[in-house]
Design a protein around this motif. Sequence first.
Motif, short mmCIF file in Angstrom:
data_model
loop_
_atom_site.label_atom_id
_atom_site.label_comp_id
_atom_site.label_asym_id
_atom_site.label_seq_id
_atom_site.Cartn_x
_atom_site.Cartn_y
_atom_site.Cartn_z
N MET A 24 62.14 -2.15 52.48
CA MET A 24 61.15 -2.63 51.50
C MET A 24 61.15 -1.73 50.25
O MET A 24 61.27 -0.51 50.37
N GLU A 25 61.00 -2.36 49.09
CA GLU A 25 61.01 -1.56 47.85
C GLU A 25 59.72 -0.73 47.75
O GLU A 25 58.62 -1.24 48.02
N GLU A 26 59.88 0.52 47.37
CA GLU A 26 58.69 1.37 47.26
C GLU A 26 57.92 1.07 45.98
O GLU A 26 58.52 0.93 44.91
N LYS A 27 56.58 0.95 46.13
CA LYS A 27 55.78 0.63 44.94
C LYS A 27 55.55 1.88 44.11
O LYS A 27 55.11 2.91 44.63
N LYS A 28 55.87 1.83 42.82
CA LYS A 28 55.65 3.01 41.97
C LYS A 28 54.19 3.06 41.55
O LYS A 28 53.60 2.03 41.27
N PRO A 29 53.60 4.28 41.50
CA PRO A 29 52.21 4.35 41.02
C PRO A 29 52.15 3.89 39.56
O PRO A 29 53.05 4.21 38.77
N GLN A 30 51.13 3.13 39.22
CA GLN A 30 51.01 2.60 37.86
C GLN A 30 50.28 3.60 36.97
O GLN A 30 49.24 4.12 37.33
N GLU A 31 50.84 3.84 35.80
CA GLU A 31 50.15 4.67 34.79
C GLU A 31 48.99 3.86 34.22
O GLU A 31 49.19 2.70 33.86
N PRO A 32 47.76 4.42 34.14
CA PRO A 32 46.69 3.63 33.51
C PRO A 32 46.98 3.43 32.02
O PRO A 32 47.55 4.31 31.37
N LEU A 33 46.62 2.28 31.49
CA LEU A 33 46.85 2.00 30.07
C LEU A 33 45.66 2.45 29.24
O LEU A 33 44.55 2.59 29.75
N GLN A 34 45.91 2.66 27.97
CA GLN A 34 44.82 3.06 27.06
C GLN A 34 44.65 2.03 25.97
O GLN A 34 45.59 1.28 25.66
N ALA A 35 43.46 2.03 25.36
CA ALA A 35 43.21 1.11 24.24
C ALA A 35 44.18 1.43 23.11
O ALA A 35 44.66 2.56 23.00
N ALA A 36 44.48 0.45 22.27
CA ALA A 36 45.39 0.66 21.14
C ALA A 36 44.80 1.71 20.20
O ALA A 36 43.58 1.85 20.09
N ARG A 37 45.69 2.44 19.52
CA ARG A 37 45.28 3.52 18.61
C ARG A 37 44.23 3.04 17.61
O ARG A 37 44.38 1.97 17.00
N GLY A 38 43.16 3.83 17.50
CA GLY A 38 42.13 3.51 16.51
C GLY A 38 41.19 2.39 16.92
O GLY A 38 40.34 1.99 16.15
N MET A 39 41.36 1.86 18.15
CA MET A 39 40.47 0.79 18.61
C MET A 39 39.62 1.32 19.77
O MET A 39 40.09 2.11 20.56
N HIS A 40 38.39 0.86 19.83
CA HIS A 40 37.45 1.47 20.78
C HIS A 40 36.77 0.43 21.64
O HIS A 40 36.51 -0.68 21.19
N ASP A 41 36.45 0.85 22.86
CA ASP A 41 35.59 0.01 23.69
C ASP A 41 34.16 0.26 23.24
O ASP A 41 33.78 1.39 22.96
N ILE A 42 33.40 -0.80 23.16
CA ILE A 42 31.97 -0.63 22.89
C ILE A 42 31.28 -0.77 24.24
O ILE A 42 31.16 -1.87 24.77
N LEU A 43 30.91 0.37 24.81
CA LEU A 43 30.39 0.38 26.17
C LEU A 43 28.92 -0.02 26.18
O LEU A 43 28.25 0.01 25.14
N PRO A 44 28.40 -0.40 27.38
CA PRO A 44 27.02 -0.90 27.42
C PRO A 44 25.99 0.02 26.75
O PRO A 44 25.06 -0.46 26.13
N SER A 45 26.19 1.35 26.86
CA SER A 45 25.19 2.24 26.27
C SER A 45 25.13 2.06 24.76
O SER A 45 24.13 2.40 24.11
N ARG A 46 26.18 1.56 24.15
CA ARG A 46 26.22 1.39 22.69
C ARG A 46 26.11 -0.08 22.26
O ARG A 46 25.65 -0.37 21.17
#
Length: 429
Positions: A1-23
Amino acid sequence: MEEKKPQEPLQAARGMHDILPSRSDRYASMESAARKVFSAFNYTEIRTPVMEPAELYERAIGETTDIVEKEMFVLKDRGDRRLCLRPEGTAGIVRAYIENNLGHEFPIAKFFYIGPMFRAERPQKGRYREFVQIGSEYFGNERPAADAETIILAHSLIKKFGLSDIQILVNTIGCPACRPKYLEVLKAYLEGKKNDLCENCRTRLVKNPLRALDCKEDADKFGDAPKTVDHLCEACRTHYASVLEHLKSAQVPFAERPRLVRGLDYYTRTVFEVYSTGNTGSQGALAAGGRYDGLVEQLGGNPVPAVGFALGVERVLNELDAASPVSDAKSRRGVFLIPLGAPAYEVVQKLLIQVREAGIPAESGAADQSIKSQMRLADRIGAEYCVIIGDNELASGEFALKNLESKSQQNIPKDKLVQVLVDRYSVKS
Ligand code: AMP
């Protein structure tokens, strides 16, 4: 069976932000405050696409502006059409105004908009690649009162957002009748300084000398540059004087800034910028706008005068944060109802409907869960209160309302519960 590689977490595009619930609450309350102000000034909302043909901005904003030269997010669709994420609101609204013949029924039309804009700028504080603008466009009124109304509107909005210490800088950049003469004088002045200018300004000197005055690098060198106000035609001079008179009688805190120009080509006559007092740096404008009498015609419509402005929501939020920092810590909210057994579950489901209808965030556990696991769930979900309802509570007709933050507890008659919660929540909001 092929070994599953750990996935690198992705980041938001440069200069773009999540507006989280607190904001995001703060965005929402700014938006609803803005809607009230716009309505009071008799503006109605317009929503245009987030993507437009790239050519629209090239024609409207001007080829030698920072936006068109280097800040547009352009992509091709499958039909090879060049589309652009909107860098500003005006061009799209003018396109919509012409395309939908919006001046037909009522030649004077006033619109507001709220939405994200995109510019591929170098990210830094107050300068993002995606940001929200709130703005207005006023079509069909060439009179100075319309320029003044736009400035008064911008001022009212910013006051409504809670910033009181602001300054509005105003200038006029003339019209196609008088500006060419001014540009000649300005060109001659810039020629004299040529060796001292940055590379951009040397190009601007030939293509668009006015833009040199708001160059991020060179602007400070132009303290003795010729002033537009000294080279106006009679019509522009009278117009400008009248705008200033209107602002004085409206008691708007403004100052004339004779070398203020705007980074977009479409402006004529009045231009203005709004700053927080003491923060008039090049990245600090909270809002900016002006008159653009030639744009509707330039984009293929009839000649219709217009004036508008745009305000940066993040810039205002940054100012508000600086004045009184808001904690980004998440706070507990809502009520978690804990039923113990089938009869209690029935009661809880009815209560849940009532509490939610009263506008209070509410959840419940399931009938087959133990008290311990429901309490844990209430805690993990961040509930502020929980109410335990079992056979004893049903028999006594009293429920225990427990505050999960302070751990305090209060017994409440069952038919008073909703009212007690409503009272507590109305005190908060
Ligand atoms: P402009 O469309 O360039 O006249 O900008 C109007 C207002 O939008 C500015 O005064 C800022 O408040 C805001 N703004 C413009 N560009 C950005 C950006 N890159 N990031 C955040 N806010 C911006």
